[in-house]
Design an enzyme around this catalytic site. Structure first.
Site, PDB file in Angstrom:
ATOM      1  CG  ASP A 158      -1.530  -1.352   1.319  1.00  0.00           C
ATOM      2  OD1 ASP A 158      -2.487  -1.687   0.410  1.00  0.00           O
ATOM      3  OD2 ASP A 158      -1.172  -2.192   2.457  1.00  0.00           O
ATOM      4  CG  HIS A 186      -3.419  -5.018   3.370  1.00  0.00           C
ATOM      5  ND1 HIS A 186      -2.825  -4.122   2.296  1.00  0.00           N
ATOM      6  CD2 HIS A 186      -3.799  -6.270   2.897  1.00  0.00           C
ATOM      7  CE1 HIS A 186      -3.191  -4.969   1.220  1.00  0.00           C
ATOM      8  NE2 HIS A 186      -3.550  -6.389   1.588  1.00  0.00           N
TER       9      HIS A 186
HETATM   10  P1  NAX Z   1      -1.963 -17.954  -3.796  1.00  0.00           P
HETATM   11  O1  NAX Z   1      -3.059 -18.776  -3.348  1.00  0.00           O
HETATM   12  O2  NAX Z   1      -1.287 -18.021  -5.058  1.00  0.00           O
HETATM   13  O3  NAX Z   1      -0.783 -18.889  -2.701  1.00  0.00           O
HETATM   14  C1  NAX Z   1      -1.109 -19.174  -1.386  1.00  0.00           C
HETATM   15  C2  NAX Z   1      -0.404 -20.427  -1.030  1.00  0.00           C
HETATM   16  O4  NAX Z   1      -0.522 -20.693   0.343  1.00  0.00           O
HETATM   17  C3  NAX Z   1      -0.907 -21.664  -1.766  1.00  0.00           C
HETATM   18  O5  NAX Z   1      -0.013 -22.474  -2.561  1.00  0.00           O
HETATM   19  C4  NAX Z   1      -1.381 -22.344  -0.611  1.00  0.00           C
HETATM   20  O6  NAX Z   1      -1.251 -24.049  -0.733  1.00  0.00           O
HETATM   21  C5  NAX Z   1      -0.695 -22.087   0.626  1.00  0.00           C
HETATM   22  N1  NAX Z   1      -1.241 -22.314   1.922  1.00  0.00           N
HETATM   23  C6  NAX Z   1      -2.515 -22.277   2.384  1.00  0.00           C
HETATM   24  N2  NAX Z   1      -2.573 -22.591   3.514  1.00  0.00           N
HETATM   25  C7  NAX Z   1      -1.434 -23.009   3.852  1.00  0.00           C
HETATM   26  C8  NAX Z   1      -0.791 -23.184   5.313  1.00  0.00           C
HETATM   27  N3  NAX Z   1      -1.505 -23.328   6.220  1.00  0.00           N
HETATM   28  N4  NAX Z   1       0.302 -23.372   5.146  1.00  0.00           N
HETATM   29  C9  NAX Z   1       1.261 -23.355   4.141  1.00  0.00           C
HETATM   30  N5  NAX Z   1       0.699 -23.032   3.029  1.00  0.00           N
HETATM   31  C10 NAX Z   1      -0.383 -22.515   2.732  1.00  0.00           C
HETATM   32  O7  NAX Z   1      -1.984 -16.698  -3.078  1.00  0.00           O
HETATM   33  P2  NAX Z   1      -1.004 -15.463  -3.310  1.00  0.00           P
HETATM   34  O8  NAX Z   1      -1.085 -14.780  -4.383  1.00  0.00           O
HETATM   35  O9  NAX Z   1       0.421 -16.118  -3.235  1.00  0.00           O
HETATM   36  O10 NAX Z   1      -1.372 -14.560  -1.946  1.00  0.00           O
HETATM   37  C11 NAX Z   1      -0.956 -15.108  -0.541  1.00  0.00           C
HETATM   38  C12 NAX Z   1      -1.697 -14.276   0.353  1.00  0.00           C
HETATM   39  O11 NAX Z   1      -1.147 -12.983   0.492  1.00  0.00           O
HETATM   40  C13 NAX Z   1      -3.300 -14.009   0.423  1.00  0.00           C
HETATM   41  O12 NAX Z   1      -3.625 -14.116   1.499  1.00  0.00           O
HETATM   42  C14 NAX Z   1      -3.183 -12.857  -0.353  1.00  0.00           C
HETATM   43  O13 NAX Z   1      -4.603 -12.385   0.055  1.00  0.00           O
HETATM   44  C15 NAX Z   1      -2.304 -11.918   0.536  1.00  0.00           C
HETATM   45  N6  NAX Z   1      -1.960 -10.668  -0.156  1.00  0.00           N
HETATM   46  C16 NAX Z   1      -1.363  -9.689   0.722  1.00  0.00           C
HETATM   47  C17 NAX Z   1      -1.096  -8.567   0.344  1.00  0.00           C
HETATM   48  C18 NAX Z   1      -0.439  -7.633   1.538  1.00  0.00           C
HETATM   49  O14 NAX Z   1      -0.475  -6.537   0.984  1.00  0.00           O
HETATM   50  N7  NAX Z   1      -0.492  -7.736   2.836  1.00  0.00           N
HETATM   51  C19 NAX Z   1      -1.172  -8.020  -1.171  1.00  0.00           C
HETATM   52  C20 NAX Z   1      -1.181  -9.240  -2.066  1.00  0.00           C
HETATM   53  C21 NAX Z   1      -1.938 -10.366  -1.593  1.00  0.00           C
HETATM   54  O15 NAX Z   1      -3.069  -9.946  -1.809  1.00  0.00           O
END
Ligand code: NAX
Length: 325
Positions: A158, A186
């Site tokens: 952000d 966020h």
């Molecule tokens: P993806 O769905 O591509 O990847 C997430 C990965 O986490 C998947 O491979 C899944 O298998 C794994 N996962 C789920 N539960 C798990 C657990 N208990 N232990 C280990 N791995 C686990 O999502 P991606 O685009 O990489 O985003 C990841 C996270 O970042 C999401 O929650 C998303 O909302 C968040 N974000 C946060 C942002 C921020 O500014 N703080 C911005 C970007 C993003 O939206």
């Protein structure tokens, strides 16, 4: 040979993980410093993760001293110096924010306990997975033997969006924009604050005007993530990985003299915010320790926005109280 810094990444087979890992092994975080990587995924994604690990090996990076893959958080976090908690469940169709919160709260409660059992006491933990502020709060509260200041939640994306949008509006280099702030959660209640920001030492508001700031800019930042999804068909990954790297780099190496960045950290009551919430503040970092920038003047407009985003974080905290020991 320097001792490698041990870095753990959860959600390493996801799209942010895939962008982050290759920059880590290229020295994008700590420069010419060897690292070992410990990658965590859910059991169903271990096959994909093994493939990612093969690709990391195939980069033949002299900075990469080893990679291991795990589905057990305690094993993944063992002796970690730096942890990126990226893994989280995405919001599915028909799912309410409350459902998302509860599902991810469970993940961060388990991972907080695992960090407490196996990570170094000096570990720095950056939560990225959403709803990120409250996830970081849960992880922190479930790791009582690790100092609370060793946990942060990422609002750097952000912050970078604020800088990028201001630079585009002013026709300047992003590096010339100083003292931007993102306050709070966020989420769409975050408060991107330009009231202290400057370009080449001149107040940004003098150049862009208060109308643009209040009527267009704030909403544009709050909605930027959704706009990326609308435009690209998937959520930000490259810019999110870049932000995670920038956040951690500043946390380890320090913010430039006289400048600050935005990090969601444990509130000590600064600016009237409920102590203990993970609230995004302007922070400066020296010797690996952050400090909230104090005594910034807030007008009624800013105070109202801080209260709104704090109120949302209080509601989130109440929803997951059962997971906060
Ligand atoms: P993806 O769905 O591509 O990847 C997430 C990965 O986490 C998947 O491979 C899944 O298998 C794994 N996962 C789920 N539960 C798990 C657990 N208990 N232990 C280990 N791995 C686990 O999502 P991606 O685009 O990489 O985003 C990841 C996270 O970042 C999401 O929650 C998303 O909302 C968040 N974000 C946060 C942002 C921020 O500014 N703080 C911005 C970007 C993003 O939206």
């Amino acid at each position: 040979m320097k001792t490698p810094v041990h870095i753990a990444v959860s959600g390493a087979a996801g799209q942010i993980g895939y962008s982050l890992l290759f920059r880590l092994i290229g020295g994008g975080l700590l420069g010419d410093q060897p690292i070992t990587l410990s990658l965590l995924e859910v059991p169903q994604s271990i096959g994909v993760l093994d493939g990612v690990a093969m690709e990391l090996h195939d980069c033949a990076s002299p900075l990469l001293s080893g990679v291991t893959c795990h589905s057990d958080p305690e094993a993944a976090f063992a002796d970690a110096d730096l942890v990126f908690l990226v893994g989280a469940r995405p919001r599915g169709p028909g799912m309410e924010r409350r459902d998302l919160l509860e599902m991810n709260a469970d993940i961060f409660s388990v991972q907080g306990k695992a960090l407490n059992r196996s990570a170094k006491r000096s570990v720095k933990v950056l939560a990225v997975g959403n709803p990120v502020n409250t996830n970081a709060l849960i992880a922190r509260c479930n790791a009582p033997d690790i100092p609370p200041e060793n946990f942060a939640a990422m609002t750097r994306l952000d912050h970078n969006r604020v800088v990028g949008l201001v630079a585009a509006r002013c026709g300047c280099n992003p590096g010339d924009v100083k003292h931007a702030i993102v306050w709070g959660n966020h989420s769409t209640t975050q408060y991107p604050d330009l009231q202290h920001a400057t370009v080449d030492g001149i107040p940004v508001l003098d150049g862009v005007g208060r109308d643009w700031y209040e009527q267009e800019f704030i909403t544009a930042v709050q909605q930027r993530g959704a706009e990326v999804i609308r435009t690209m068909g998937r959520s930000s990954a490259g810019s999110a990985a870049n932000a995670a790297l920038g956040h951690m780099r500043d946390w380890v190496l320090g913010t430039p003299e006289g400048e600050w960045t935005s990090m969601a950290v444990c509130s000590d009551g600064s600016y009237g915010i409920e102590p203990g919430l993970m609230f995004s503040y302007p922070v400066q970092v020296r010797d690996g320790a952050w400090r909230i920038v104090q005594n910034l003047e807030l007008d009624a407009f800013s105070r109202e926005h801080l209260k709104a985003t704090e109120a949302e974080l209080l509601i989130e905290r109440d929803m997951v109280r059962h997971l906060i020991p």
